[in-house]
Structure formats: C-alpha cells, structure tokens
Design an enzyme around this catalytic site. Structure first.
Site, PDB file in Angstrom:
ATOM      1  N   SER A  43       0.985  -1.187   0.011  1.00  0.00           N
ATOM      2  CA  SER A  43       0.019  -0.143   0.017  1.00  0.00           C
ATOM      3  C   SER A  43       0.764   1.308   0.079  1.00  0.00           C
ATOM      4  CB  SER A  43      -1.003   0.058   1.232  1.00  0.00           C
ATOM      5  OG  SER A  43      -0.272   0.600   2.460  1.00  0.00           O
ATOM      6  N   THR A  44       0.222   2.270  -0.087  1.00  0.00           N
ATOM      7  CA  THR A  44       0.595   3.534  -0.193  1.00  0.00           C
ATOM      8  C   THR A  44       1.347   4.304   1.226  1.00  0.00           C
ATOM      9  OG1 THR A  44       0.665   6.014  -1.114  1.00  0.00           O
ATOM     10  CG2 THR A  44      -1.163   5.012   0.036  1.00  0.00           C
ATOM     11  N   LYS A  45       0.792   3.472   2.179  1.00  0.00           N
ATOM     12  CA  LYS A  45       1.215   3.867   3.626  1.00  0.00           C
ATOM     13  C   LYS A  45       2.533   3.495   4.029  1.00  0.00           C
ATOM     14  CE  LYS A  45      -2.746   5.569   4.602  1.00  0.00           C
ATOM     15  NZ  LYS A  45      -3.043   6.982   4.970  1.00  0.00           N
ATOM     16  N   ASP A  46       3.222   2.791   2.904  1.00  0.00           N
ATOM     17  CA  ASP A  46       4.659   2.308   3.308  1.00  0.00           C
ATOM     18  C   ASP A  46       5.629   3.503   3.502  1.00  0.00           C
ATOM     19  OD1 ASP A  46       3.935  -0.153   3.362  1.00  0.00           O
ATOM     20  OD2 ASP A  46       5.192  -0.906   1.790  1.00  0.00           O
ATOM     21  N   ALA A  49       5.059   5.616   6.730  1.00  0.00           N
ATOM     22  CA  ALA A  49       5.540   4.907   7.916  1.00  0.00           C
ATOM     23  C   ALA A  49       7.323   4.973   7.834  1.00  0.00           C
ATOM     24  CB  ALA A  49       5.249   3.304   7.809  1.00  0.00           C
TER      25      ALA A  49
END
Length: 345
Positions: A43-46, A49
């Site tokens: 996901s783009t959330k990597d 983070a």
C-alpha cells in the site's frame, strides 16, 4: 548488483503506472492507475511509515527499545509494523471494529499489539481508536505516536516521492489527479508537488458517502448530518485532519459503498488489477466526474490505487458479504454462464 537490496524497506516507492483500457473506455482521456500495491507492504502507507519513523530517528526520538503507536484502518498499521521489524521497535496499533479479522491477523503476524475500538463513536470519544492510541502513547514509556491525521510529515512523504514520480512518469503531461482521502496525506502531498509544477492540474479528492470532507471543503463548516456508517475502509472521516490540505484540492467527489464495490470487482474482471475497495472508489469518482466535466483526447488522468485486493477477499470480493450489504447486482452467481465451479467426485 542491480535490483538487490539490503532489506525490504529498499523496495518502498517508485511504483509503476498502468494504462486503463476497458473500465474507462467511454472517457476520451488517457487514464493511468498508479499501483501502490507494488510497495512491499502492498500500500501507499509504506511511504509515510518509513518517512515518519526515519525522521524521528534523525531527531533522536527513537532508540533500541522504543515503541511506535498509531491509529490505523489497516494499511498504515501493516506498513508501520513492517518498518518496526526492520528497525527493531515494538509496534502498538489501535484499529476500528470495521477492520476485517484477516487484517488483524496480518497485523499480529507482523508482531503488532492490536487494540480493537468501536467505529461508530465520535472522534473525541475515549473509546475511539484516535483517543485509545493517544492514551496508549501517553501511558507507554519511550514511545512515539505517529498521529498520521495531524502529522505534516504524512504530507511531506508524498511531496518528496509520490508527486515527483507521477510528474516524471507522465513526462509532465498530467492534467488531472484523482486520489481517495482518509488522512489526506497522499492527495495533499502529491497535489502540492504537482501544483508547483503546473497550477492548472486539476486535483480531485474522493470522499465517502457518510464522511464530512466534501461538504467541509465546499462550505468551511462541519455538517454532522452528513455522518453515517459506511463500509469503505481508510477513506472519508468524521473529523478534519490537518494532513488534508484543502487549498490544494479543486473539487471533491463523493462515492457510495455499493457503486465503489461494483467498480472494484469490475476492475479485477476487466483490467486484471486486484485492487482494494478504494481502487473501486477512485475509479467510480472519475466516472461520476466525467458525467459533468468534459475530457479531451489530450488529457492525462492519474488515479492513485492505494492498496491490494488480497486484503478484501472476505469483503468486497466475497459474494456472501456483498449479499449481506444488499449489493447483489454483479455477484458471481448472477453470471453462472461465465463463472463456474466444478466439483469432481
């Protein structure tokens, strides 16, 4: 050696774009999907983070026995847990009870401690996943709270990476960007970079039916009557995140659970892209937008597909779940001439 990395974090970013050929065939523009599922955490959330945690390291806020705490609908939690494994930190996550069991199992498999909180309570309720995460961070020694909804580094991560990638991949020809809004970081950071390159690029935010973001953008006021339960995870909000830069957004399109679900399945069937629920939502937004806005053959549209469909197999890709929601127009058993399961005895 090429294409070899010291650890999995080296794979974050530089995700591919793919031209959509079927689901957008009635739109004259060239439409690309940016596949954020190609990040190692799918996901783009990597991006946020890694960016936020490494920024905390540079400031000396993290050491070997530190704890990282966050509020998440799933994807940010996966990414934080993944980064924490490589960096050697403990991870504690607060999720809403809308989060499917397989997502919680995934988080726990990555070593996270998970707190499950009721979804349909006000953001300032002590039981909400926002307040639970804040409390845990305050009570846990040597911890940091990521606070993605109100962390400017959420925006900066996409300003530094996603926006430049899109600009380079389209050779500066992009005319429209569509992205779902949850925390607002993906949309805002990408938009900030792209608007600096070309202020004429149209930035379209995608909001959920049941969320307050679209009406807030239009009126500057919170309309509590807009709030009601909905199923799309990680999109829309009942609060105003500071990571959402409303001044960078030209327009919001609101989509509902049902049409987003149908569109998610259509993308899998017609483009062979197994995207998450928000993949359908952002595509549905484009189709709704095209009903009232003209596109030309020279337009270049980019849709950010935030995550992978493997996390929604028991939700939007499940006929049983679709029927439970009353979404039965395109369940598999309605296409028995196409989809068949043969049992060999």
């Amino acid at each position: 050696m090429s294409n070899v990395y010291d650890n999995i974090l080296g794979l974050i970013g530089n995700t591919p774009m793919v031209k959509l050929n079927t689901v957008t065939k009635d739109i004259p523009a060239t439409v690309y999907a940016k596949l954020e599922s190609y990040n190692p955490g799918h996901s783009t959330k990597d991006r946020i983070a890694l960016h936020i945690i490494e920024n905390a390291e540079k400031k000396g806020l993290l050491r070997e026995d530190s704890v990282v705490v966050e509020t998440t609908s799933g994807n940010t939690g996966f990414s934080i847990a993944m980064v924490c494994i490589i960096k050697g930190y403990k991870c504690i996550l607060a999720v809403s009870d809308k989060t499917k069991p397989e997502k919680i199992a995934y988080l726990k498999a990555l070593g996270a401690t998970v707190y499950i909180c009721p979804a349909n309570v006000p953001a300032n309720d002590p039981r909400s996943y926002y307040e639970v995460a804040k409390r845990i961070a305050l009570e846990t020694p040597n911890s940091i709270y990521i606070n993605q909804y109100f962390n400017e580094l959420n925006v900066d991560a996409h300003y530094q990476t996603t926006g430049p990638e899109i600009w380079e991949q389209t050779q500066g020809k992009i005319t429209h960007l569509f992205a779902c809004t949850g925390t607002g970081g993906t949309l805002s950071g990408s938009a900030k970079f792209l608007k600096e390159k070309n202020p004429d690029i149209k930035i379209i935010g995608v909001d959920a039916d049941g969320s307050i973001l679209k009406s807030y953008h239009e009126t500057g006021e919170i309309h509590k009557e807009d709030v009601h339960p909905y199923q799309i995870e990680g999109m829309g909000k009942n609060l105003i995140p500071s990571a959402l830069l409303f001044d960078k957004v030209d327009e919001f399109v609101r989509v509902n659970d049902e049409m987003s679900a149908y569109r998610t399945r259509e993308i899998a069937l017609k483009e062979a892209i197994m995207g998450g629920y928000t993949t359908g939502a952002v595509t549905q937004a484009l189709i709704q937008y095209a009903q009232s806005h003209e596109f030309s053959e020279n337009d270049v549209v980019v849709l950010i597909y935030p995550d992978h469909g493997s996390r929604y197999i028991t939700k939007v890709y499940s006929d049983k779940w679709m029927e439970e929601q009353g979404f039965i127009n395109n369940c598999v058993h309605n296409y028995d001439e196409v989809f068949k399961t043969e049992f060999i005895k």
